[in-house]
Design a protein around this motif. Sequence first.
Motif, PDB file in Angstrom:
ATOM      1  N   ALA A 109     -12.956 -11.975  50.182  1.00  0.00           N
ATOM      2  CA  ALA A 109     -14.221 -11.524  49.580  1.00  0.00           C
ATOM      3  C   ALA A 109     -15.402 -11.862  50.494  1.00  0.00           C
ATOM      4  N   ILE A 110     -15.316 -13.002  51.184  1.00  0.00           N
ATOM      5  CA  ILE A 110     -16.386 -13.397  52.107  1.00  0.00           C
ATOM      6  C   ILE A 110     -16.398 -12.449  53.306  1.00  0.00           C
ATOM      7  N   ALA A 114     -19.463 -10.092  54.338  1.00  0.00           N
ATOM      8  CA  ALA A 114     -20.078 -10.125  55.667  1.00  0.00           C
ATOM      9  C   ALA A 114     -20.119  -8.716  56.269  1.00  0.00           C
ATOM     10  N   THR A 127     -19.198 -15.856  63.928  1.00  0.00           N
ATOM     11  CA  THR A 127     -20.169 -16.587  63.118  1.00  0.00           C
ATOM     12  C   THR A 127     -19.770 -16.752  61.654  1.00  0.00           C
ATOM     13  N   VAL A 128     -18.746 -16.042  61.224  1.00  0.00           N
ATOM     14  CA  VAL A 128     -18.328 -16.203  59.826  1.00  0.00           C
ATOM     15  C   VAL A 128     -16.884 -16.710  59.728  1.00  0.00           C
ATOM     16  N   PRO A 131     -16.082 -20.273  61.770  1.00  0.00           N
ATOM     17  CA  PRO A 131     -16.586 -21.489  61.096  1.00  0.00           C
ATOM     18  C   PRO A 131     -15.868 -21.770  59.778  1.00  0.00           C
ATOM     19  N   LEU A 132     -15.564 -20.710  59.012  1.00  0.00           N
ATOM     20  CA  LEU A 132     -14.912 -20.937  57.724  1.00  0.00           C
ATOM     21  C   LEU A 132     -13.466 -21.384  57.908  1.00  0.00           C
ATOM     22  N   PRO A 206     -21.104 -29.522  58.015  1.00  0.00           N
ATOM     23  CA  PRO A 206     -21.660 -30.296  56.893  1.00  0.00           C
ATOM     24  C   PRO A 206     -21.363 -29.623  55.550  1.00  0.00           C
ATOM     25  N   TRP A 207     -21.238 -28.294  55.577  1.00  0.00           N
ATOM     26  CA  TRP A 207     -21.024 -27.554  54.333  1.00  0.00           C
ATOM     27  C   TRP A 207     -19.700 -27.915  53.685  1.00  0.00           C
ATOM     28  N   ALA A 210     -20.245 -30.712  51.342  1.00  0.00           N
ATOM     29  CA  ALA A 210     -21.301 -30.594  50.336  1.00  0.00           C
ATOM     30  C   ALA A 210     -20.677 -30.675  48.943  1.00  0.00           C
ATOM     31  N   VAL A 211     -21.151 -31.608  48.155  1.00  0.00           N
ATOM     32  CA  VAL A 211     -20.548 -31.786  46.834  1.00  0.00           C
ATOM     33  C   VAL A 211     -21.127 -30.776  45.854  1.00  0.00           C
ATOM     34  N   ARG A 212     -20.334 -30.415  44.904  1.00  0.00           N
ATOM     35  CA  ARG A 212     -20.811 -29.512  43.870  1.00  0.00           C
ATOM     36  C   ARG A 212     -21.827 -30.224  42.991  1.00  0.00           C
ATOM     37  N   ALA A 213     -22.891 -29.508  42.702  1.00  0.00           N
ATOM     38  CA  ALA A 213     -23.977 -30.117  41.933  1.00  0.00           C
ATOM     39  C   ALA A 213     -23.621 -30.190  40.454  1.00  0.00           C
ATOM     40  N   ARG A 214     -22.706 -29.310  40.020  1.00  0.00           N
ATOM     41  CA  ARG A 214     -22.440 -29.258  38.587  1.00  0.00           C
ATOM     42  C   ARG A 214     -21.352 -30.229  38.191  1.00  0.00           C
TER      43      ARG A 214
END
Lengths: 214, 290
Positions: A109-110, A114, A127-128, A131-132, A206-207, A210-214
């Motif tokens: 889907a990403i 893109a 660039t996509v 990195p992923l 860094p991504w 990244a922790v989930r905010a919820r």
Amino acid sequence: MTWILANLDLIAARTLAHLALSLPAIVLAFVLSLPLGWFAARYTWSRLGVLTAFGLLYAVPSLPLFIVLPTIIGVGVRDAANVVAALTLYGMALMVRATTDALVSVDPAIRLSATAMGYSGLSRFVTVELPLAGPVLLAGLRVVSVSTISLVTVSGLLGVNNLGLLFTDGFQRGILAEVLAGIGAVVLLALAVDGLLVLIGRAAMPWARAVRAR
Amino acid sequence: MISFKNVGKSYPDGTQAVRDFSLDMPSGQTTVLVGSSGCGKTTLLRMVNKMITPTSGSVWIDDDDVATLASVPLRRRIGYVMQNSGLLPHRRVIDNIATVPLLNGVPKAQAHSRARDLMDLVGLDPNMAARYPSQLSGGQQQRVGVARGLAADPNILLMDEPFGAVDPLVRADLQAELVRIQRELHKTIVFVTHDISEALALGDQIVILKKGAEIGQAASPQQVVAEPADQFVADFIGVGRRSLNLHLQPSASGYLVVDDSGRPTGRLAPGSLSAAGLPQLAAPDPSGRP
């Protein structure tokens, strides 16, 4: 312990020589695996063949490879180029598969999104997708780095300068401390390079942490 | 205007996703393609930005046959919003929104300032600019998706079930925001959904699709509800079943609007009958009998 303290210069020199053989092999295995992994990920029909061929490389015993390879690429048995070439092949045996898996793991889907944004094929890959694929690539690279640093020692049997010489020399002259120092230095070196890779990964991705905010 | 002229799409295995589809989608309006899954609505949407090429017929944007346009520049001048946002997980929110301007070579500072304006437009807290998509809620991610679709100020916005994966309350919010934004910007929007109430809420033109993207009816929301073209359309929008066939039911606090199965769907607004030129109803009997 006395032997170690008396020979710190020797151990340091062997360690540097060890790095000079393993780092180029690790980097080359990573770089050369990218196009092959891309190909195997992109063209499903080729995947089984490519992965099996490179996987089988790992089954080739290392000592004979060190001896046979020079006749193919035209360098001396004790040349650094010979050792680096052999280790690169072993690295690729692991890394081609890891690269393929990493690229296949990118969410379709990403990729679609893109494309819809107007990424061209190459820019999307660089660039996509790359990195992923990073976290899985890094996991593969860590295995390759540890395996390469350990495999370099085999070339010590041929007399190539690296930490492996501490084993052969210590064994022949009956100096147990020298053998143990060799083993310890290889393990420490492998740990150090592995730690460095982890740090590079954290800085570059860094991504991924990244922790989930919820 | 986007025009489909006798468009068809068949696959090598013989499936016909789209048989023979012709339709004009007027500029500055929202056209909603609605139908069950597999009806070809997403296929049609993706033909507009050449993600899918038709096997017959042609798609036109104003005076250009899409087939003659280079796909990368075409996609950069058409906004695209998809389900589950499709945001790039490794880019911060602000860079995600600025994706297309940055691809077009707009200087970073300028692209970011534009992205901040868009965050404001879609109702996102500026503090979220530095977050990664995984740190946002589903509704926030979709807002970022809408902002990203608008970043290059495209004339056309393609929306593929953009609000399909968020909970109903947030969905209603996002729909209302989209209506507000559209009143301001007047984009040509093509919106795909399987939810008829979403279609009625957003569309200037509703296109109800049957299998193979056959048009059941293409008309205004009012027309579709008042005069469904056939039984299929009536069933699809629920008039023929129960959900849109409404009745008044007296209650203690006025008249309730209920569907055929007696489920309440709303309340009769005071004065709405006289506004429509109808006689007032007597106050309901508290016993519940009319």
